[in-house]
Structures are given as C-alpha cells and as structure tokens.
Design a protein around this motif. Sequence first.
Motif, mmCIF file in Angstrom:
data_model
loop_
_atom_site.group_PDB
_atom_site.id
_atom_site.type_symbol
_atom_site.label_atom_id
_atom_site.label_comp_id
_atom_site.label_asym_id
_atom_site.label_seq_id
_atom_site.Cartn_x
_atom_site.Cartn_y
_atom_site.Cartn_z
ATOM 1 N N ALA A 162 34.243 26.968 53.779
ATOM 2 C CA ALA A 162 33.775 26.612 52.441
ATOM 3 C C ALA A 162 33.126 27.795 51.721
ATOM 4 O O ALA A 162 32.645 27.644 50.601
ATOM 5 C CB ALA A 162 32.790 25.451 52.528
ATOM 6 N N GLY A 163 33.098 28.958 52.383
ATOM 7 C CA GLY A 163 32.506 30.140 51.769
ATOM 8 C C GLY A 163 31.007 30.237 51.924
ATOM 9 O O GLY A 163 30.355 31.035 51.251
ATOM 10 N N VAL A 164 30.424 29.430 52.824
ATOM 11 C CA VAL A 164 28.987 29.458 53.089
ATOM 12 C C VAL A 164 28.742 30.296 54.335
ATOM 13 O O VAL A 164 29.376 30.068 55.375
ATOM 14 C CB VAL A 164 28.433 28.036 53.290
ATOM 15 N N LEU A 165 27.820 31.232 54.248
ATOM 16 C CA LEU A 165 27.588 32.151 55.355
ATOM 17 C C LEU A 165 26.763 31.515 56.476
ATOM 18 O O LEU A 165 25.821 30.763 56.230
ATOM 19 C CB LEU A 165 26.870 33.405 54.846
ATOM 20 N N THR A 166 27.144 31.855 57.698
ATOM 21 C CA THR A 166 26.408 31.482 58.902
ATOM 22 C C THR A 166 26.847 32.462 59.983
ATOM 23 O O THR A 166 27.968 32.994 59.907
ATOM 24 C CB THR A 166 26.708 30.023 59.317
ATOM 25 N N PRO A 167 25.998 32.762 60.973
ATOM 26 C CA PRO A 167 26.436 33.652 62.051
ATOM 27 C C PRO A 167 27.727 33.148 62.677
ATOM 28 O O PRO A 167 27.906 31.945 62.873
ATOM 29 C CB PRO A 167 25.257 33.607 63.036
ATOM 30 N N SER A 168 28.610 34.062 63.014
ATOM 31 C CA SER A 168 29.948 33.721 63.487
ATOM 32 C C SER A 168 29.904 32.783 64.702
ATOM 33 O O SER A 168 29.316 33.111 65.731
ATOM 34 C CB SER A 168 30.693 35.003 63.869
ATOM 35 N N PRO A 169 30.520 31.604 64.604
ATOM 36 C CA PRO A 169 30.581 30.690 65.758
ATOM 37 C C PRO A 169 31.535 31.234 66.811
ATOM 38 O O PRO A 169 32.684 31.557 66.509
ATOM 39 C CB PRO A 169 31.097 29.390 65.142
ATOM 40 N N GLU A 170 31.076 31.321 68.041
ATOM 41 C CA GLU A 170 31.870 31.908 69.109
ATOM 42 C C GLU A 170 32.349 30.878 70.134
ATOM 43 O O GLU A 170 33.486 30.929 70.582
ATOM 44 C CB GLU A 170 31.059 32.993 69.820
ATOM 45 N N ALA A 171 31.469 29.938 70.516
ATOM 46 C CA ALA A 171 31.849 28.991 71.570
ATOM 47 C C ALA A 171 30.796 27.911 71.727
ATOM 48 O O ALA A 171 29.678 28.017 71.194
ATOM 49 C CB ALA A 171 32.030 29.730 72.897
ATOM 50 N N PHE A 172 31.154 26.863 72.473
ATOM 51 C CA PHE A 172 30.156 25.921 72.962
ATOM 52 C C PHE A 172 30.552 25.483 74.369
ATOM 53 O O PHE A 172 31.733 25.503 74.741
ATOM 54 C CB PHE A 172 29.966 24.724 72.024
#
Length: 257
Positions: A87-97
């Motif tokens: 959606a163009g909203v910044l957040t630290p890159s999701p890597e895994a869970f």
Amino acid sequence: MSVTVKIHDNSALTKDQLMSAIKNFDQQGEMIGNGYRNVIKILTIGGERYNIKEFKVPNLVNKIVYKFFRKSKAERSFLYATRLLKAGVLTPSPEAFVEYKSAFTFGSSYYISKQLTYDFTIRKLIDEPECDDYDNILRQFTQFTYRLHENGIHFLDHSPGNTLIKKEDGVYKFYLVDLNRMDFKTLSYDERLANFARLSPKDYMLDIISDEYAKLIGKPHDEVRERMYFFSQKFSSSFKKKEAFKRKYYFWRKKKR
C-alpha cells in the motif's frame, strides 16, 4: 511440538540460519527494552542485522484460540507488514515468522524483520517540545496518519514508540512497527480522530495535530480539536485505571529477562 517457518520470498535468510538464531535466542543478541511482555533482540545473521521479536507465550485460552481459530501475533505482523508495503506505507522489511505448536495448543512465536536505523520516534516530540523543526515534524506525521486513514488502515497501536522516523533530504519518513493489531476498513470520523489518543499527546501537540488534520479532512478546527481532546482524555483515564489494577493485582509478576 511442530514448527511452522515462513520466510519471505525476498529474504536472504535460509531456514537453517533462522532456526539456529531462534535456538540460541536466549544467549545472543542485543536486547531492546526490558522484555517484560515480549522480548525483542537485534541479531546479526549472514552479515545483516535483523530484529527478532519473541512474543509472550499466550495464556491457556489463547493457546487454543491461536492454534485453531486465529492467526498468531507473529503471523499477523508478517502479513500486515507485507500488506502495508504493497500500500506504499513504510515498515521495516518483513523477513519471516516462526511458530511452535503442539497437537492441541499454541506455544511460542517469533517475528523477524530487517533492523532499521532511524533517527527518533514520536516520543521525542513528547519529551522534547523544544526540539528542532517540532511543528513541521508533527504536521508531517499528521499527514502520514491521514494517508493511513484514507487507505483504510486503522493502526490500533498508534502509540509514541511505534512510529520510527528517518530524515532524508529534508523529508521525514515514517515507519510503522509493532503491527499485530490492525484493521483494514473504511474509518468513521470518530475512529479517525480517536486514532491519535494512544499517543498520549500534550495539549499543545493536539492543537497542532488537530489544526493539520482539520485542513486535510475539511472540518472546522475547533470541532476536530474538541473531539481529539475528548478521545485523548478518555484514553488517558482508562489507561490509568488499568495500570492501577495491574499494580494492585499483578504486583508479583517479574520481568522475563
């Protein structure tokens, strides 16, 4: 106990690296915060810095809920981060869970993201009202929140430490963290204004926020400010009652680490 591992398609992490980091989580890494509820650490894996959040093991009821009926906080964090970026909203890159489950209950879970280097959080504006560019930062943050609302993003934990801020070429960039509580829907007028209440802002902050938001939404400033004051005071009163209850009945609880 079975293990669920989901690694983002764009991540450089391998399953072996990830499981090794989880296995040695208690003995390594740089701790962030006090670990009272959830434990957050920064670990270097393969030359990259990652942020790993270990969620508190849920109570008996939620062990069953997360096993059979609801996505875990770790999975929600991962899915919501991916959705925000789209959606163009910044957040630290999701890597895994990573999740641990038995046949009938849910155990521990971890959310892994890239560690972000940032300049400050919104808390700085509460603690340092004389900081440089105060008015501009707060207005840009209000514009950022308005864009969230316009995109149908209701960030339920919109609190002082959950927006990381980086200044690049004179422009402030806002990154959301602590993502497991979000709604995606059309927000009502009151829901929009109440979304600022968890920031616990001072009156002079609300004056600026309400002025900027009123311009963006096309409403009279006095009306917007009055509603924001109401929701802020309502949240503050509720928060104080909850904290008093915890101090009275949960005094025996100790920090996890």
